[in-house]
Design an enzyme around this catalytic site. Structure first.
Site, PDB file in Angstrom:
ATOM      1  N   CYS A 178      -7.319   1.363   6.377  1.00 10.61           N
ATOM      2  CA  CYS A 178      -7.592   0.199   5.535  1.00 10.61           C
ATOM      3  C   CYS A 178      -8.403  -0.878   6.241  1.00 10.61           C
ATOM      4  O   CYS A 178      -8.642  -1.955   5.703  1.00 10.61           O
ATOM      5  CB  CYS A 178      -6.276  -0.349   4.992  1.00 10.61           C
ATOM      6  SG  CYS A 178      -5.392   0.958   4.122  1.00 10.61           S
ATOM      7  N   HIS A 319      -5.331 -10.165   4.283  1.00 10.11           N
ATOM      8  CA  HIS A 319      -5.174  -8.733   4.018  1.00 10.11           C
ATOM      9  C   HIS A 319      -4.060  -8.528   2.983  1.00 10.11           C
ATOM     10  O   HIS A 319      -4.139  -7.617   2.152  1.00 10.11           O
ATOM     11  CB  HIS A 319      -4.829  -8.006   5.319  1.00 10.11           C
ATOM     12  CG  HIS A 319      -4.586  -6.539   5.141  1.00 10.11           C
ATOM     13  ND1 HIS A 319      -5.596  -5.663   4.839  1.00 10.11           N
ATOM     14  CD2 HIS A 319      -3.444  -5.797   5.186  1.00 10.11           C
ATOM     15  CE1 HIS A 319      -5.092  -4.429   4.721  1.00 10.11           C
ATOM     16  NE2 HIS A 319      -3.797  -4.487   4.918  1.00 10.11           N
ATOM     17  N   GLU A 330       1.711 -11.354   8.434  1.00  9.25           N
ATOM     18  CA  GLU A 330       0.359 -11.926   8.419  1.00  9.25           C
ATOM     19  C   GLU A 330       0.436 -13.440   8.240  1.00  9.25           C
ATOM     20  O   GLU A 330      -0.288 -14.199   8.892  1.00  9.25           O
ATOM     21  CB  GLU A 330      -0.488 -11.319   7.296  1.00  9.25           C
ATOM     22  CG  GLU A 330      -1.931 -11.847   7.318  1.00  9.25           C
ATOM     23  CD  GLU A 330      -2.828 -11.222   6.248  1.00  9.25           C
ATOM     24  OE1 GLU A 330      -2.298 -10.519   5.362  1.00  9.25           O
ATOM     25  OE2 GLU A 330      -4.050 -11.460   6.299  1.00  9.25           O
ATOM     26  N   LYS A 350      -6.299  -9.044  -3.508  1.00 11.75           N
ATOM     27  CA  LYS A 350      -5.629  -7.788  -3.882  1.00 11.75           C
ATOM     28  C   LYS A 350      -4.680  -8.004  -5.053  1.00 11.75           C
ATOM     29  O   LYS A 350      -4.290  -7.045  -5.726  1.00 11.75           O
ATOM     30  CB  LYS A 350      -4.856  -7.213  -2.698  1.00 11.75           C
ATOM     31  CG  LYS A 350      -5.746  -6.625  -1.613  1.00 11.75           C
ATOM     32  CD  LYS A 350      -4.926  -5.892  -0.564  1.00 11.75           C
ATOM     33  CE  LYS A 350      -5.786  -5.296   0.535  1.00 11.75           C
ATOM     34  NZ  LYS A 350      -6.218  -6.287   1.546  1.00 11.75           N
ATOM     35  N   HIS A 355      -5.021  -2.576  -3.795  1.00  8.33           N
ATOM     36  CA  HIS A 355      -5.460  -2.341  -2.423  1.00  8.33           C
ATOM     37  C   HIS A 355      -6.441  -1.162  -2.409  1.00  8.33           C
ATOM     38  O   HIS A 355      -6.052  -0.025  -2.639  1.00  8.33           O
ATOM     39  CB  HIS A 355      -4.234  -2.053  -1.558  1.00  8.33           C
ATOM     40  CG  HIS A 355      -4.529  -1.885  -0.111  1.00  8.33           C
ATOM     41  ND1 HIS A 355      -5.802  -2.030   0.415  1.00  8.33           N
ATOM     42  CD2 HIS A 355      -3.723  -1.591   0.941  1.00  8.33           C
ATOM     43  CE1 HIS A 355      -5.759  -1.826   1.725  1.00  8.33           C
ATOM     44  NE2 HIS A 355      -4.510  -1.553   2.059  1.00  8.33           N
ATOM     45  N   PHE A 416      -3.410   1.408   8.868  1.00  7.85           N
ATOM     46  CA  PHE A 416      -2.453   2.333   9.479  1.00  7.85           C
ATOM     47  C   PHE A 416      -2.989   2.766  10.836  1.00  7.85           C
ATOM     48  O   PHE A 416      -4.190   2.954  11.020  1.00  7.85           O
ATOM     49  CB  PHE A 416      -2.276   3.587   8.614  1.00  7.85           C
ATOM     50  CG  PHE A 416      -1.315   3.406   7.462  1.00  7.85           C
ATOM     51  CD1 PHE A 416      -0.781   2.172   7.150  1.00  7.85           C
ATOM     52  CD2 PHE A 416      -0.952   4.506   6.694  1.00  7.85           C
ATOM     53  CE1 PHE A 416       0.097   2.030   6.080  1.00  7.85           C
ATOM     54  CE2 PHE A 416      -0.074   4.372   5.624  1.00  7.85           C
ATOM     55  CZ  PHE A 416       0.449   3.137   5.320  1.00  7.85           C
TER      56      PHE A 416
HETATM   57  C1  LIG Z   1      -2.366  -4.269  12.304  1.00  7.61           C
HETATM   58  O1  LIG Z   1      -2.414  -3.082  11.590  1.00  7.61           O
HETATM   59  C2  LIG Z   1      -1.140  -2.510  11.257  1.00  7.61           C
HETATM   60  C3  LIG Z   1      -1.370  -1.211  10.568  1.00  7.61           C
HETATM   61  O2  LIG Z   1      -0.363  -0.335  10.842  1.00  7.61           O
HETATM   62  C4  LIG Z   1      -0.429  -3.401  10.344  1.00  7.61           C
HETATM   63  O3  LIG Z   1       0.804  -2.843   9.916  1.00  7.61           O
HETATM   64  C5  LIG Z   1      -0.173  -4.659  11.042  1.00  7.61           C
HETATM   65  O4  LIG Z   1       0.330  -5.557  10.122  1.00  7.61           O
HETATM   66  C6  LIG Z   1      -1.433  -5.228  11.645  1.00  7.61           C
HETATM   67  N1  LIG Z   1      -1.009  -6.106  12.647  1.00  7.61           N
HETATM   68  C7  LIG Z   1      -0.409  -7.201  12.421  1.00  7.61           C
HETATM   69  C8  LIG Z   1       0.200  -7.755  13.624  1.00  7.61           C
HETATM   70  O5  LIG Z   1      -0.382  -7.771  11.367  1.00  7.61           O
END
Ligand SMILES: *[C@@H]1O[C@H](CO)[C@@H](O)[C@H](O)[C@H]1NC(C)=O
Ligand SMILES: *[C@@H]1O[C@H](CO)[C@@H](O)[C@H](O)[C@H]1NC(C)=O
Length: 430
Positions: A178, A319, A330, A350, A355, A416
């Site tokens: 993503c 995001h 986030e 979104k 998404h 991911f």
């Molecule tokens: C970075 O990417 C991962 C994807 O697995 C996501 O789950 C994660 O929220 C992201 N990092 C942060 C600290 O938000």
């Protein structure tokens, strides 16, 4: 910015659940229209009724070239629909709009050598894989099309775009789940900064509204539950009742151009691509570490590379996919990075599109560019109740767009595997 080449955005194109074409999609976004609908209603006999989550952000289609809809014949020659996977068809459509918008459809030979493509997809064509496998099982080798292998490759959108327009510069395809769209744009910006190209068509495409994909995402308990009868309410980032993400499809394309090159030909400049930051969580395939350390690193390095301060940023396109944990982490990462978080507008488009997986970063970069260009922060739909006790105490632009001065804006993409990227766009100032 001094030193390295400066990079600006001179064209935009989009295929999305809230409409096809920039004008249409942006109008839908700022008016708060949702593109999320029931898969069971749209595709009655496809088997979606056996899944717990039966909704998606679906690209509106027509066979009459109706405004705002996807009609393959508007961007594809007859026969192309058989030779190109659906994700490539979306990419061709978005690329066509972006290049026309930038007035860069027929550059001369020398200019074509200096024009490249950086276009990715998260998944590629799962649909061609599953249907070809069924056909092989039923009818053996004679049922397999020679187009099968080329169609499913993740770089085929980039390939087909360069073939149609004769772009001989760098040809690259990113696939980072993503985060794909954000990486494609950031990497394309670097190709220009490093002098590999003057113009890059950058973006990403995804078309995986497909039974097996939904089944897989259901198994990791990632999809929104409880909204099959009210699809437009399902994607509710930051809201107390959010229950998971809504899968979507589409494509976003941006023409990025070296500033001097854009000026010399009198191109319209939407915004400057100022900053790009990347990080890995190095932690877990889906769960973020406490406090969102990876997200913080990506945002901080994007802001550092933009050579601006957090106070210059007026809008964050988060995001935020509407999952209970992801949105929370986030949010706390944004609050740690921005000392002025209480003066920021933070929203998640979104809520309207769902998404778009690999394409999310590209369509959200477009919305971020338009926020900067038009001084409008797009809304977060369905944000009825925020839990301040959970740390949700920012301006998430609930329900209605907000007009405000936005001189720079940041957009986040997380994928991911724990891969995170942030981009910063700014108003172009000489
Ligand atoms: C970075 O990417 C991962 C994807 O697995 C996501 O789950 C994660 O929220 C992201 N990092 C942060 C600290 O938000
Ligand atoms: C696109 O790629 C396919 C192979 O996947 C090829 O057969 C077709 O000719 C290409 N079309 C264009 C317009 O590039």
């Amino acid at each position: 910015m001094t030193g390295a080449h400066r990079v600006v955005v001179t064209g935009l194109g989009i295929v999305s659940p809230v409409g096809v074409g920039i004008k249409h999609a942006w109008q839908s976004i700022i008016e708060g229209r949702s593109g999320i609908r029931s898969l069971v209603n749209e595709r009655p006999d496809a088997g979606y009724d056996q899944l717990p989550s039966q909704i998606a952000g679906i690209v509106p289609r027509s066979d009459s070239s109706a405004p705002g809809t996807f009609d393959p014949k508007m961007s594809l020659a007859p026969g192309d629909t058989k030779r190109m996977a659906a994700f490539t068809q979306y990419a061709m459509c978005a690329a066509q709009e972006a290049l026309a918008d930038a007035e860069w459809t027929q550059p001369g030979d020398e200019q074509r050598e200096r024009t490249g493509v950086c276009f990715g997809t998260g998944i590629g064509s799962l649909d061609d894989i599953t249907t070809s496998y069924e056909q092989f099982k039923a009818g053996g080798l004679r049922k397999i099309s020679p187009m099968f292998v080329p169609k499913i490759l993740c770089n085929m959108a980039a390939g087909n775009i360069s073939i149609r327009y004769g772009f001989y510069g760098p040809n690259h395809a990113v696939s980072t789940a993503c985060t794909t769209g954000a990486h494609a744009i950031g990497d394309a910006m670097r190709f220009i900064r490093f002098g590999d190209a003057d113009v890059m068509l950058a973006g990403a495409s995804e078309c995986s509204l497909q039974l097996l994909a939904l089944a897989g995402f259901s198994k990791i308990k990632a999809l929104a539950l409880g909204f099959n009868d009210s699809p437009e309410k399902a994607s509710r980032p930051f809201d107390r009742d959010r229950s998971g993400f809504v899968i979507g499809e589409g494509a976003g394309a941006l023409v990025l151009e070296e500033l001097g090159h854009a000026k010399a030909r009198g191109a319209r400049i939407y915004a400057e691509v100022r900053g790009y930051g990347l990080s890995g969580d190095g932690f877990h395939i889906t769960a973020p570490p406490d406090g969102g350390a990876g997200a913080q690193r990506a945002m901080r390095s994007a802001i550092r590379s933009a050579q601006i301060s957090t106070a210059d940023i007026g809008y964050v396109n988060a995001h935020a996919t509407s999952t209970p944990l992801g949105d929370k982490v986030e949010n706390s990462a944004i609050k740690s990075v921005f000392a002025n978080a209480d003066r920021l507008a933070v929203s998640s488009t979104k809520s309207a599109t769902g998404h778009l997986l690999g394409a999310a970063g590209a369509v959200e970069a477009i919305f971020t560019v338009l926020a900067v260009r038009n001084n409008i922060a797009p809304p977060t739909l369905n944000l009825d109740t925020v839990d301040a006790a959970d740390g949700f105490d920012l301006n998430y632009v609930p329900h209605t767009a907000q007009e405000r001065l936005i001189s720079s804006a940041l957009t986040n993409s997380f994928g991911f595997g724990g891969t995170n990227a942030s981009l910063v766009f700014a108003k172009f100032v000489k």
